[in-house]
Structures are given as structure tokens and as C-alpha cells.
Design an enzyme around this catalytic site. Structure first.
Site, PDB file in Angstrom:
ATOM      1  N   VAL A   1      -1.561   3.181   0.671  1.00 24.85           N
ATOM      2  CA  VAL A   1      -2.190   2.355   1.538  1.00 24.85           C
ATOM      3  C   VAL A   1      -3.087   3.206   2.648  1.00 24.85           C
ATOM      4  O   VAL A   1      -2.536   4.060   2.963  1.00 24.85           O
ATOM      5  CB  VAL A   1      -1.263   1.472   2.295  1.00 24.85           C
ATOM      6  CG1 VAL A   1      -2.251   0.691   3.577  1.00 24.85           C
ATOM      7  CG2 VAL A   1      -0.679   0.515   1.431  1.00 24.85           C
ATOM      8  N   CYS A   2      -4.331   2.907   2.722  1.00 26.58           N
ATOM      9  CA  CYS A   2      -5.076   3.692   3.712  1.00 26.58           C
ATOM     10  C   CYS A   2      -5.686   2.843   4.876  1.00 26.58           C
ATOM     11  O   CYS A   2      -6.587   2.137   4.747  1.00 26.58           O
ATOM     12  CB  CYS A   2      -6.258   4.518   3.105  1.00 26.58           C
ATOM     13  SG  CYS A   2      -7.391   5.265   4.234  1.00 26.58           S
TER      14      CYS A   2
END
Length: 175
Positions: free
Chosen positions: A94-95
Site C-alpha cells: 500500500v502506498c
């Protein structure tokens, strides 16, 4: 020696407090628990796809891995369930800003207050991730292909790929 053990106790206590609060006052949209009862550094979360989004009905499993110096540094989050999203790379990482290291962004894209701060909790992380599912940030993609489809063919190919991920997540949610 005492200062180091005090710091370890504080970090251990913070994760324990976060977990206790989530169990005592569950937050709609996700649940969290330890992967292994003896390891406070690795959590498993189940995220329910938010209503009125393409992800609605999905049950997405992810892992949170905490650094030894949490809450001074953010945990890492990785979806275990396949998910097609501009802000989740093809490996599931996840960014989002809240999970980026604290301080100045060397690229100048994010303000320091948008990045990790020690006041954040697992609850604030999960609320941000649920918000990310509802409203992707196509300007800063981790998955360029998903971002391109989201911008150019949201109701076509992007929607089909997300629907496939939702169906698959439902089939594998409790394995």
C-alpha cells in the site's frame, strides 16, 4: 540500558493499546488481530470494501508489519488478497501518505503533516486505507497500469478487474 528497555516497553505498550482499543471499540469496515499471538509486530487486518464503491462486498486481507521503533516510524501494509487499485502496487504494498516515513518529502509532493506522525494509530491507518479504496489518488500511483485504467476506462476494464478481485476476495476471505 534502562532507557532502551523503557523505549521497547513503550513501543510494545502502544501496539497493545491499539489492539485493545480496536477489540473494545470495533470500527466499521475492518477488523484486526495478531497473526501470531506471540508477535505484536505482525497483524492481520480484514477490510470490507466500502459501500457505494467498486470494492463494495469485498473482504480484503492485509498484513501490517510494525518496525521496532513504532510509533516513531510507520508500519508497512501489504494486501494478501489480490486487489486492483492505483495506490496498491502489484505485490500488494500500500502506498499512501500516512504510511510514508515522517518528515519532508524529497520530491516535494507531500506536506510533512500528510505523512506519518506518531499520533497515528492502526485505526487512523485503516480509515485512510478505506478512504483510499473509495477515492484513489491517480496522481501518485503505485500501480501505473491500474491508475491509467482508472483515469481512462474506469467503467470498463478497470471496473471488470476490480469486480474480479471482489469476487475472488469473497471466495477466499476465510481460508
Amino acid at each position: 540500558m534502562f532507557a532502551a528497555s523503557s523505549a521497547c516497553w513503550a513501543i510494545h505498550s502502544r501496539k497493545h493499546t491499539d489492539l485493545h482499543e480496536l477489540n473494545k471499540n470495533p470500527v466499521e469496515g475492518f477488523s484486526a488481530g495478531l497473526i501470531d499471538d506471540n508477535d505484536l509486530y505482525r497483524w492481520e487486518v480484514l477490510i470490507i470494501g466500502p459501500p457505494d464503491t467498486l470494492y463494495e462486498g469485498g473482504v480484503f486481507k492485509a498484513h501490517l508489519t510494525f518496525p521496532k521503533d513504532y510509533p516513531l516510524r510507520p508500519p508497512k501494509m501489504k494486501f494478501i488478497t489480490e486487489i486492483w487499485h492505483p495506490n496498491v502496487d502489484k505485490n500488494g504494498d500500500v502506498c499512501i501518505s500516512i504510511l510514508h516515513e515522517p518528515g519532508e518529502d524529497k520530491y516535494g509532493y507531500e506536506k510533512p503533516e500528510e505523512r506519518w506522525l506518531p499520533i497515528h494509530t492502526v485505526e487512523t491507518i485503516m480509515i485512510s486505507v478505506i478512504s483510499m479504496l473509495a477515492d484513489p489518488n491517480g496522481d501518485s500511483p503505485a500501480n501505473v497500469d491500474a491508475a491509467k485504467e482508472w483515469r481512462e476506462d474506469r467503467n470498463g476494464e478497470f471496473k471488470r478487474k476490480v469486480a474480479r478481485c471482489v469476487r475472488k476476495s469473497q471466495e477466499t476471505a476465510f481460508e
